[in-house]
Structure formats: structure tokens, C-alpha cells
Design a protein around this motif. Structure first.
Motif, short mmCIF file in Angstrom:
data_model
loop_
_atom_site.label_atom_id
_atom_site.label_comp_id
_atom_site.label_asym_id
_atom_site.label_seq_id
_atom_site.Cartn_x
_atom_site.Cartn_y
_atom_site.Cartn_z
N ARG A 11 -1.85 -26.34 3.39
CA ARG A 11 -1.05 -27.56 3.21
C ARG A 11 -1.13 -28.44 4.47
O ARG A 11 -1.31 -29.64 4.39
N ALA A 12 -1.00 -27.79 5.63
CA ALA A 12 -1.07 -28.53 6.89
C ALA A 12 -2.44 -29.18 7.04
O ALA A 12 -2.56 -30.33 7.46
N GLN A 13 -3.48 -28.44 6.66
CA GLN A 13 -4.85 -28.97 6.75
C GLN A 13 -4.98 -30.24 5.90
O GLN A 13 -5.57 -31.22 6.31
N ASN A 14 -4.43 -30.17 4.68
CA ASN A 14 -4.58 -31.29 3.76
C ASN A 14 -3.86 -32.53 4.26
O ASN A 14 -4.27 -33.65 4.00
N VAL A 159 -13.04 -26.40 29.42
CA VAL A 159 -12.79 -25.06 28.87
C VAL A 159 -11.43 -25.01 28.19
O VAL A 159 -10.45 -25.54 28.71
N LYS A 160 -11.42 -24.36 27.01
CA LYS A 160 -10.16 -24.24 26.28
C LYS A 160 -9.35 -23.07 26.83
O LYS A 160 -9.87 -21.99 27.08
N LEU A 161 -8.04 -23.31 26.97
CA LEU A 161 -7.12 -22.25 27.41
C LEU A 161 -5.90 -22.27 26.51
O LEU A 161 -5.66 -23.25 25.79
N PHE A 162 -5.11 -21.20 26.57
CA PHE A 162 -3.83 -21.15 25.85
C PHE A 162 -2.74 -21.02 26.89
O PHE A 162 -2.80 -20.14 27.76
N ILE A 181 -9.61 -30.95 39.27
CA ILE A 181 -9.20 -30.18 38.09
C ILE A 181 -8.16 -31.00 37.31
O ILE A 181 -7.16 -31.42 37.90
N MET A 182 -8.40 -31.20 36.02
CA MET A 182 -7.46 -31.98 35.21
C MET A 182 -7.13 -31.22 33.93
O MET A 182 -7.93 -30.42 33.46
N THR A 183 -5.96 -31.51 33.38
CA THR A 183 -5.56 -30.89 32.12
C THR A 183 -5.63 -31.94 31.03
O THR A 183 -5.21 -33.08 31.24
N ARG A 184 -6.15 -31.55 29.88
CA ARG A 184 -6.25 -32.48 28.75
C ARG A 184 -5.68 -31.83 27.50
O ARG A 184 -6.03 -30.68 27.18
N LYS A 185 -4.81 -32.56 26.80
CA LYS A 185 -4.27 -32.09 25.51
C LYS A 185 -4.53 -33.23 24.52
O LYS A 185 -3.70 -34.12 24.34
N PRO A 186 -5.72 -33.23 23.90
CA PRO A 186 -6.06 -34.34 23.01
C PRO A 186 -5.11 -34.42 21.82
O PRO A 186 -4.54 -33.41 21.41
N LYS A 192 1.85 -27.94 17.80
CA LYS A 192 2.40 -26.58 17.81
C LYS A 192 1.49 -25.59 18.55
O LYS A 192 1.92 -24.54 18.99
N SER A 193 0.21 -25.94 18.64
CA SER A 193 -0.74 -25.01 19.25
C SER A 193 -0.56 -25.00 20.77
O SER A 193 -0.35 -26.04 21.39
N ARG A 194 -0.68 -23.82 21.37
CA ARG A 194 -0.56 -23.70 22.82
C ARG A 194 -1.89 -24.01 23.50
O ARG A 194 -2.02 -23.89 24.70
#
Ligand SMILES: C[S@@+](CC[C@H](N)C(=O)[O-])C[C@H]1O[C@@H](n2cnc3c(N)ncnc32)[C@H](O)[C@@H]1O
Length: 205
Positions: A11-14, A159-162, A181-186, A192-194
Motif C-alpha cells: 500500500r505504501a509503495q502504491n 555510503v548508506k548507513l543506518f 564529510i557530509m550527511t545526506r538524507k534525500p 520512517k527509515s533510519r
């Protein structure tokens, strides 16, 4: 229980605008919009560059990277799962935690080194937060060590991190070898994802 989670996920995907956008485009996954946003902001993929894509399947990051580097550039992609072929993308089917896979990848990159290493690898999630966190950080550490052999001086890493235990230490590890070093949260990374991405620029040998 599994069925309920799957139904909620579907449902979330749709509802997800990025899923719709990806379906209407030629890209294989909504993940493209995460890389696109980082690249549009930070200009990490340059024409003629050599780009390594770790955890590449189904292939949207590789598609985007191969378009950006153009005919004179190269993309070397690795995944433990098969990936449909892409023009101008060298694909290695293998587990990145195995030395043979890493060595094969280095062979394709060649002596001049890569301009950019990007890793969207995520471990198989168990749902146990500490286990997932530890596995994700362990993969990211492997990627960091790989940079020593793969990146040319001045090269970049995404690189992806949680978010969780170990991520601050990881950032500190990167500081030893990268200038910035920079942080990105597109936007396309679900709220909800960490998950988030670290962008480390200008590798020093
Ligand atoms: C989120 S998906 C990547 C999506 C991709 N960026 C795209 O745009 O299509 C994460 C990928 O990491 C891969 N992966 C996880 N652990 C891996 C490992 N040890 N070696 C190689 N690939 C791995 C998974 O098989 C999965 O395809």
C-alpha cells in the motif's frame, strides 16, 4: 504477520510518488531519486569518470551513473543478486564481503583508480535493530577499506548507513582519509527509515 506487513508495504509503495515516477521512467527502482538528489546538490558524478556501484541491483544507480559518465566513462557494479545487463556497465555477480569479488572489481577499475565509490548495500534485515545496525556498519567498514585500494586521490565516496550505534565512529574513521564529510538524507529516503548517506569527499592516500 508476514502477510500483513507485505500488504502494508505494498500500500505504501502504491502511494509513493517516487515509485510512480520510477514506473513512468526507464529507471529500475525508486532508489534512483536518492542518488539523483545527492548528485544534483553535490555534483559527484562527472563526465568520463570511473564509478563503482556496490549493491547495484536492480540497477537504477548504475543506469543513472552510466548516463552521467557518458561514453568515455566507466561504471563497475557489484551485487550478490543478478542484474539485467546495462549498456556501458561492467557487472560482477558476487558477495562484496568475499576477497575474490573485491579483487575482480579492482581488476576492472584498473591502476588509475576510481573517481567515485558509491554503496547502497544493505544487509538482509532481521528486524533486530542491534543486529541490523552492526551488519550495516560492518559492510560500510569494508567499503571504507576498499577505498584505499580503489579510489584515486581526490576521489569521493557515498555510503548508506543506518542511524544508531557505530555511525559516529564511522564518520570519524572517514575523517582520517577524506577532506570533507557530509550527511545526506534525500527526500526519496522514506522518513520512517533510519537510512541516510554519508558523502565523503576528496580522498587522501
Ligand atoms: C537497496 S538495494 C540497491 C538498489 C540500487 N542502488 C538501485 O538503484 O537499484 C541493496 C542491494 O545491496 C545488495 N547487497 C547487500 N549485501 C551485499 C553484499 N555483501 N555483496 C553484494 N551486494 C550486496 C543487495 O543484494 C541489494 O541488491
Amino acid at each position: 504477520m508476514v502477510k500483513k506487513i507485505n500488504t502494508q508495504w505494498l500500500r505504501a509503495q502504491n502511494k509513493d510518488q517516487y515509485v510512480k515516477q520510477a514506473r513512468d521512467s526507464h529507471y529500475r527502482s525508486r532508489a534512483i531519486y536518492k542518488l539523483q538528489e545527492i548528485d544534483q546538490k553535490d555534483k559527484i558524478i562527472k563526465p568520463n569518470a570511473c564509478v563503482v556501484d556496490l549493491g547495484s541491483a536492480p540497477g537504477s544507480w548504475s543506469q543513472y551513473a552510466s548516463e552521467r559518465v557518458g561514453a568515455e566513462g566507466r561504471v563497475v557494479s557489484v551485487d550478490v543478486l543478478p542484474m539485467e545487463p546495462l549498456e556501458r556497465v561492467l557487472f560482477i555477480l558476487g558477495d562484496f564481503t568475499e576477497a575474490a569479488t573485491e579483487n575482480e572489481c579492482l581488476g576492472y577499475i584498473g591502476k588509475q583508480g576510481a573517481d567515485l565509490v558509491m554503496s547502497d548495500m544493505a544487509p538482509n534485515l532481521t528486524g533486530i535493530r542491534t543486529t541490523d545496525q552492526a551488519r550495516s556498519t560492518a559492510l560500510a567498514e569494508l567499503v571504507y577499506n576498499f577505498c584505499y585500494r580503489a579510489l584515486k586521490p581526490g576521489g569521493d565516496l557515498v555510503v548508506k548507513l543506518f542511524e544508531g550505534t557505530g555511525t559516529d565512529e564511522y564518520r570519524r574513521l572517514l575523517q582520517a582519509r577524506f577532506t570533507k564529510i557530509m550527511t545526506r538524507k534525500p527526500d526519496a529516503s522514506r522518513d520512517k527509515s533510519r537510512e541516510f548517506y554519508v558523502l565523503a569527499r576528496s580522498y587522501r592516500l
